[in-house]
Design an enzyme around this catalytic site. Structure first.
Site, mmCIF file in Angstrom:
data_model
loop_
_atom_site.group_PDB
_atom_site.id
_atom_site.type_symbol
_atom_site.label_atom_id
_atom_site.label_comp_id
_atom_site.label_asym_id
_atom_site.label_seq_id
_atom_site.Cartn_x
_atom_site.Cartn_y
_atom_site.Cartn_z
ATOM 1 N N HIS A 143 5.629 -10.569 -32.750
ATOM 2 C CA HIS A 143 6.562 -9.444 -32.746
ATOM 3 C C HIS A 143 5.881 -8.221 -33.337
ATOM 4 C CE1 HIS A 143 10.330 -7.283 -33.012
ATOM 5 N NE2 HIS A 143 10.036 -6.970 -34.256
ATOM 6 N N ILE B 88 0.847 -1.203 0.000
ATOM 7 C CA ILE B 88 0.000 0.000 0.000
ATOM 8 C C ILE B 88 0.882 1.252 0.000
ATOM 9 C CG2 ILE B 88 -1.658 1.361 1.359
ATOM 10 C CD1 ILE B 88 -3.063 -1.161 2.139
ATOM 11 N N ALA C 212 -7.320 -9.679 -3.631
ATOM 12 C CA ALA C 212 -8.704 -9.832 -4.099
ATOM 13 C C ALA C 212 -8.897 -11.137 -4.872
ATOM 14 C CB ALA C 212 -9.072 -8.639 -4.970
HETATM 15 P P1 FAD Z 1 -13.369 -7.375 1.735
HETATM 16 O O1 FAD Z 1 -13.178 -6.929 0.363
HETATM 17 O O2 FAD Z 1 -12.769 -6.559 2.833
HETATM 18 O O3 FAD Z 1 -14.946 -7.460 1.958
HETATM 19 C C1 FAD Z 1 -15.505 -7.741 3.204
HETATM 20 C C2 FAD Z 1 -16.925 -7.189 3.227
HETATM 21 O O4 FAD Z 1 -17.583 -7.655 4.404
HETATM 22 C C3 FAD Z 1 -16.983 -5.669 3.288
HETATM 23 O O5 FAD Z 1 -17.823 -5.176 2.257
HETATM 24 C C4 FAD Z 1 -17.581 -5.361 4.664
HETATM 25 O O6 FAD Z 1 -18.399 -4.209 4.652
HETATM 26 C C5 FAD Z 1 -18.399 -6.629 4.924
HETATM 27 N N1 FAD Z 1 -18.593 -6.924 6.357
HETATM 28 C C6 FAD Z 1 -17.649 -6.965 7.327
HETATM 29 N N2 FAD Z 1 -18.202 -7.321 8.505
HETATM 30 C C7 FAD Z 1 -19.518 -7.513 8.261
HETATM 31 C C8 FAD Z 1 -20.621 -7.900 9.089
HETATM 32 N N3 FAD Z 1 -20.457 -8.173 10.383
HETATM 33 N N4 FAD Z 1 -21.837 -7.984 8.510
HETATM 34 C C9 FAD Z 1 -22.020 -7.707 7.188
HETATM 35 N N5 FAD Z 1 -21.024 -7.338 6.377
HETATM 36 C C10 FAD Z 1 -19.782 -7.264 6.911
HETATM 37 N N6 FAD Z 1 -5.782 -6.709 -3.781
HETATM 38 C C11 FAD Z 1 -5.456 -7.060 -5.052
HETATM 39 O O7 FAD Z 1 -5.526 -8.258 -5.390
HETATM 40 N N7 FAD Z 1 -5.072 -6.145 -5.971
HETATM 41 C C12 FAD Z 1 -4.974 -4.826 -5.652
HETATM 42 O O8 FAD Z 1 -4.620 -4.023 -6.510
HETATM 43 C C13 FAD Z 1 -5.293 -4.422 -4.331
HETATM 44 N N8 FAD Z 1 -5.205 -3.124 -3.980
HETATM 45 C C14 FAD Z 1 -5.543 -2.768 -2.697
HETATM 46 C C15 FAD Z 1 -5.407 -1.423 -2.326
HETATM 47 C C16 FAD Z 1 -5.728 -1.027 -1.048
HETATM 48 C C17 FAD Z 1 -5.586 0.422 -0.659
HETATM 49 C C18 FAD Z 1 -6.215 -1.977 -0.106
HETATM 50 C C19 FAD Z 1 -6.600 -1.554 1.281
HETATM 51 C C20 FAD Z 1 -6.330 -3.313 -0.459
HETATM 52 C C21 FAD Z 1 -5.986 -3.723 -1.755
HETATM 53 N N9 FAD Z 1 -6.056 -5.051 -2.147
HETATM 54 C C22 FAD Z 1 -5.710 -5.414 -3.412
HETATM 55 C C23 FAD Z 1 -6.502 -6.100 -1.213
HETATM 56 C C24 FAD Z 1 -7.983 -6.475 -1.480
HETATM 57 O O9 FAD Z 1 -8.773 -5.318 -1.431
HETATM 58 C C25 FAD Z 1 -8.457 -7.493 -0.457
HETATM 59 O O10 FAD Z 1 -7.559 -8.575 -0.411
HETATM 60 C C26 FAD Z 1 -9.846 -8.010 -0.804
HETATM 61 O O11 FAD Z 1 -10.792 -6.962 -0.866
HETATM 62 C C27 FAD Z 1 -10.315 -9.050 0.231
HETATM 63 O O12 FAD Z 1 -11.585 -9.505 -0.117
HETATM 64 P P2 FAD Z 1 -12.578 -10.090 0.989
HETATM 65 O O13 FAD Z 1 -13.819 -10.462 0.260
HETATM 66 O O14 FAD Z 1 -11.889 -11.112 1.801
HETATM 67 O O15 FAD Z 1 -12.883 -8.872 1.978
HETATM 68 P P1 NAD Z 2 2.356 -4.745 4.196
HETATM 69 O O1 NAD Z 2 2.446 -5.786 5.217
HETATM 70 O O2 NAD Z 2 2.568 -5.067 2.760
HETATM 71 O O3 NAD Z 2 3.391 -3.563 4.535
HETATM 72 C C1 NAD Z 2 3.445 -2.921 5.784
HETATM 73 C C2 NAD Z 2 4.860 -2.396 5.959
HETATM 74 O O4 NAD Z 2 4.906 -1.515 7.085
HETATM 75 C C3 NAD Z 2 5.864 -3.507 6.219
HETATM 76 O O5 NAD Z 2 6.873 -3.469 5.228
HETATM 77 C C4 NAD Z 2 6.394 -3.210 7.629
HETATM 78 O O6 NAD Z 2 7.751 -3.538 7.779
HETATM 79 C C5 NAD Z 2 6.149 -1.708 7.739
HETATM 80 N N1 NAD Z 2 6.007 -1.214 9.127
HETATM 81 C C6 NAD Z 2 5.229 -1.720 10.116
HETATM 82 N N2 NAD Z 2 5.340 -0.974 11.238
HETATM 83 C C7 NAD Z 2 6.217 0.019 10.969
HETATM 84 C C8 NAD Z 2 6.759 1.107 11.723
HETATM 85 N N3 NAD Z 2 6.395 1.350 12.980
HETATM 86 N N4 NAD Z 2 7.652 1.937 11.119
HETATM 87 C C9 NAD Z 2 8.021 1.731 9.826
HETATM 88 N N5 NAD Z 2 7.541 0.720 9.071
HETATM 89 C C10 NAD Z 2 6.645 -0.115 9.629
HETATM 90 O O7 NAD Z 2 0.909 -4.074 4.416
HETATM 91 P P2 NAD Z 2 0.149 -2.963 3.578
HETATM 92 O O8 NAD Z 2 1.072 -2.263 2.648
HETATM 93 O O9 NAD Z 2 -0.610 -2.157 4.573
HETATM 94 O O10 NAD Z 2 -0.851 -3.826 2.708
HETATM 95 C C11 NAD Z 2 -1.851 -4.641 3.339
HETATM 96 C C12 NAD Z 2 -2.333 -5.713 2.413
HETATM 97 O O11 NAD Z 2 -3.051 -5.164 1.326
HETATM 98 C C13 NAD Z 2 -1.192 -6.533 1.846
HETATM 99 O O12 NAD Z 2 -1.310 -7.833 2.360
HETATM 100 C C14 NAD Z 2 -1.377 -6.531 0.366
HETATM 101 O O13 NAD Z 2 -1.390 -7.839 -0.140
HETATM 102 C C15 NAD Z 2 -2.747 -5.888 0.137
HETATM 103 N N6 NAD Z 2 -2.622 -4.942 -0.997
HETATM 104 C C16 NAD Z 2 -2.381 -5.467 -2.236
HETATM 105 C C17 NAD Z 2 -2.207 -4.619 -3.320
HETATM 106 C C18 NAD Z 2 -1.939 -5.198 -4.673
HETATM 107 O O14 NAD Z 2 -2.099 -6.399 -4.838
HETATM 108 N N7 NAD Z 2 -1.546 -4.424 -5.655
HETATM 109 C C19 NAD Z 2 -2.250 -3.242 -3.144
HETATM 110 C C20 NAD Z 2 -2.457 -2.748 -1.871
HETATM 111 C C21 NAD Z 2 -2.656 -3.618 -0.801
#
Ligand code: FAD
Ligand code: NAD
Length: 466
Positions: free
Chosen positions: A439, A182, A316
């Site tokens: 290519h 992130i 995701a």
């Molecule tokens: P979520 O997508 O978190 O969905 C869970 C749902 O459950 C939510 O809608 C929530 O409202 C609902 N919920 C929770 N508790 C309850 C409850 N008690 N009752 C009813 N509903 C509830 N992954 C990628 O593969 N590619 C990326 O480019 C990527 N970019 C990311 C960028 C960011 C900034 C972040 C934060 C994450 C990113 N991820 C990416 C990670 C990805 O978003 C998650 O891994 C994925 O959404 C997980 O899917 P999930 O269905 O497990 O949970």
């Molecule tokens: P991350 O675990 O990838 O990175 C967190 C980082 O913060 C680590 O490198 C850790 O060493 C550092 N950190 C922790 N405490 C610290 C401190 N006190 N000072 C300095 N550094 C510190 O977690 P994230 O970046 O928050 O992402 C969360 C999840 O979201 C990941 O598991 C990732 O798979 C998913 N995600 C995926 C995508 C994608 O697929 N393109 C994009 C965004 C997020």
């Protein structure tokens, strides 16, 4: 008799489980407390990639002279970029709503909580509640940001990725705590859009776990773009100092402090299990998430858990794959085989990896060969003006099977899938050599990297023969 399935959470895990279960003939109810699409559509993958595309265009426009063109200045309004992002998200959420309807899935908008072994109570925003039971229940409640032990997290201006994506204006300056996925995606996007960005990462390099050569090269590339990166520093405290926020970290050289208007906390995510009533249902869990067996079953019979809430790989496509698999298991089909998982990071340039890294191959004492091909020697990359990076392939020295593919460069996130297919199907380097790559394409770089593992790459000047 028709089987009933209750899915809690409408993210990419939950909504895919619901669709697949409905396809297989189940009566499905999905409970979502917010918007369909979950983190991925609303606060994750999609909004970040919409902004990434805008940043990519800004990047190209800033070096438009390389393409033989002149532009007399250009400007953009961040609020318009945000509007574009919001409308893409809204369109996709609507699409999921339509998919639910078309598959005959009942969607209840409310908060679910276990009140018994196989009983869930849904509390609606109106104050009403209903009790539901089903033959199988799938928990897919995702993850939420994890708060690190850092003082001052509650200060105004200290935000997480959700708040940053909702902000209506571009931060002037931003310190990002955490150089993980992130942190680095946001650093690339906001740094390119004009924010003065500093990344503070605890580990010795950014993107821990990614191929070390790629992580090293990317750090150099981001620094060239003006993004400041400090590694090996642990942030301990944030303080307000006049108009800015001061972030202090411990490093090998003592305490260091940086100042910025905004601080983004990107130090990882944790499973979303608070208030779910897991104890009432006898579902074993820890801070790492809900414990499941190899078939996604929790310690409570007929209750399953998938996606981020299980604390595994938080992606995701992993959640969606598990959603599809759990629905098939519930409906009596065979559990699918283990899958090769690609991981894509949308930086400048893109990164995509699948399979093992060279470091992992060494640690496991695997005899391997590597082949590497630079995009600087690829015709299509040159024509695109995107020559930074390479494709690295790791091949088993005995079986010649592809063990890992690591790409940094243009469209890495699309190119990785040839490697995923090769690894999923157990293909050898020889199998890949038999395929013709058109290519001029970026895919030729993958083909050449495979040949390179045997010293047979065609478009690399070979070492001088004696
Ligand atoms: P979520 O997508 O978190 O969905 C869970 C749902 O459950 C939510 O809608 C929530 O409202 C609902 N919920 C929770 N508790 C309850 C409850 N008690 N009752 C009813 N509903 C509830 N992954 C990628 O593969 N590619 C990326 O480019 C990527 N970019 C990311 C960028 C960011 C900034 C972040 C934060 C994450 C990113 N991820 C990416 C990670 C990805 O978003 C998650 O891994 C994925 O959404 C997980 O899917 P999930 O269905 O497990 O949970
Ligand atoms: P991350 O675990 O990838 O990175 C967190 C980082 O913060 C680590 O490198 C850790 O060493 C550092 N950190 C922790 N405490 C610290 C401190 N006190 N000072 C300095 N550094 C510190 O977690 P994230 O970046 O928050 O992402 C969360 C999840 O979201 C990941 O598991 C990732 O798979 C998913 N995600 C995926 C995508 C994608 O697929 N393109 C994009 C965004 C997020």
């Amino acid at each position: 008799m028709q089987k009933s399935v209750l899915v809690i959470g409408g993210g990419p895990g939950g909504y895919v489980a619901a669709i697949r279960a409905a396809q297989l003939g189940a009566r499905v109810t999905l409970v979502e407390e917010n918007k369909l699409g979950g983190t991925c559509l609303n606060r994750g993958c999609i909004p970040t990639k919409a902004l990434y595309r805008s940043a990519e265009l800004v990047d190209t426009l800033c070096r438009i002279d390389e393409f033989g063109m002149q532009l007399k200045g250009f400007s953009y309004d961040y609020s318009a970029l945000k509007l574009r992002k919001d409308s893409i998200v809204a369109g996709l959420v609507k699409g999921i709503e339509q998919l639910m309807k078309a598959n005959g899935i009942e969607v209840l908008y409310g908060r679910a909580r276990f009140t018994g072994k196989k009983t869930v109570t849904v509390a609606f925003p109106s104050g009403n509640a209903t009790e539901i039971t089903a033959d199988a229940i799938v928990v897919a409640t995702g993850s939420v940001p994890a708060e690190p032990p850092v003082k001052g997290l509650d200060l105004p201006g200290v935000i997480g990725s959700d708040e940053l994506l909702e902000a209506g204006s571009l931060p002037k300056s931003m310190i990002i705590i955490g150089g993980g996925v992130i942190g680095i995606e946001f650093a690339g996007i906001y740094g390119t859009l004009g924010t003065d960005v500093t990344v503070l990462e605890y580990m010795p390099s950014i993107l821990p776990g990614v191929d070390s050569e790629i992580a090293r090269r990317l750090a150099t590339s981001l620094k060239r773009r003006g993004i400041k990166i400090e590694t090996g520093v642990r942030v301990t405290e944030i303080r307000r100092e006049r108009d800015s926020l001061k972030v202090c970290a411990e490093s090998g050289k003592g305490e260091m402090c940086h100042e910025a208007a905004t601080v983004l906390v990107a130090t990882g995510r944790k499973p979303n299990i608070d208030g779910l009533g897991l104890e009432e249902a006898g579902i074993e869990h820890s801070v790492k998430g809900i414990r499941t067996d190899g078939r996604f079953m929790t310690s409570s019979p007929d209750v399953y858990a998938i996606g981020d809430v299980t604390g595994g790989i938080m992606l995701a496509h992993v959640a969606s794959e598990q959603g599809k698999a759990v629905a098939e298991i519930i409906m009596g089909l065979e559990a699918p085989e283990e899958k090769v998982i690609p991981s894509c990071i949308f930086t400048f340039p893109e990164i995509a990896t699948a399979g093992i890294t060279e470091e992992e191959a060494k640690a496991a004492k695997i005899q391997y060969r590597t082949g590497k091909f630079m995009f600087g020697a690829n015709g299509k990359a040159m024509a695109m003006g995107e020559t930074e990076g390479f494709v690295k392939t790791i091949v088993d020295a005995q079986s010649n099977k592809i063990l890992g593919v690591h790409i940094m460069g243009p469209h890495a996130s699309d190119l990785i899938h040839e490697g995923v297919l090769a690894m999923q199907c157990g293909l050898t380097a020889n199998d890949l050599e038999r395929t013709v790559h058109a290519h001029p394409t970026l895919s030729e770089a993958f083909y050449e990297s495979v040949l390179g593992a045997y010293g047979r790459a065609l478009h690399i000047i070979p070492p001088r023969r004696p």
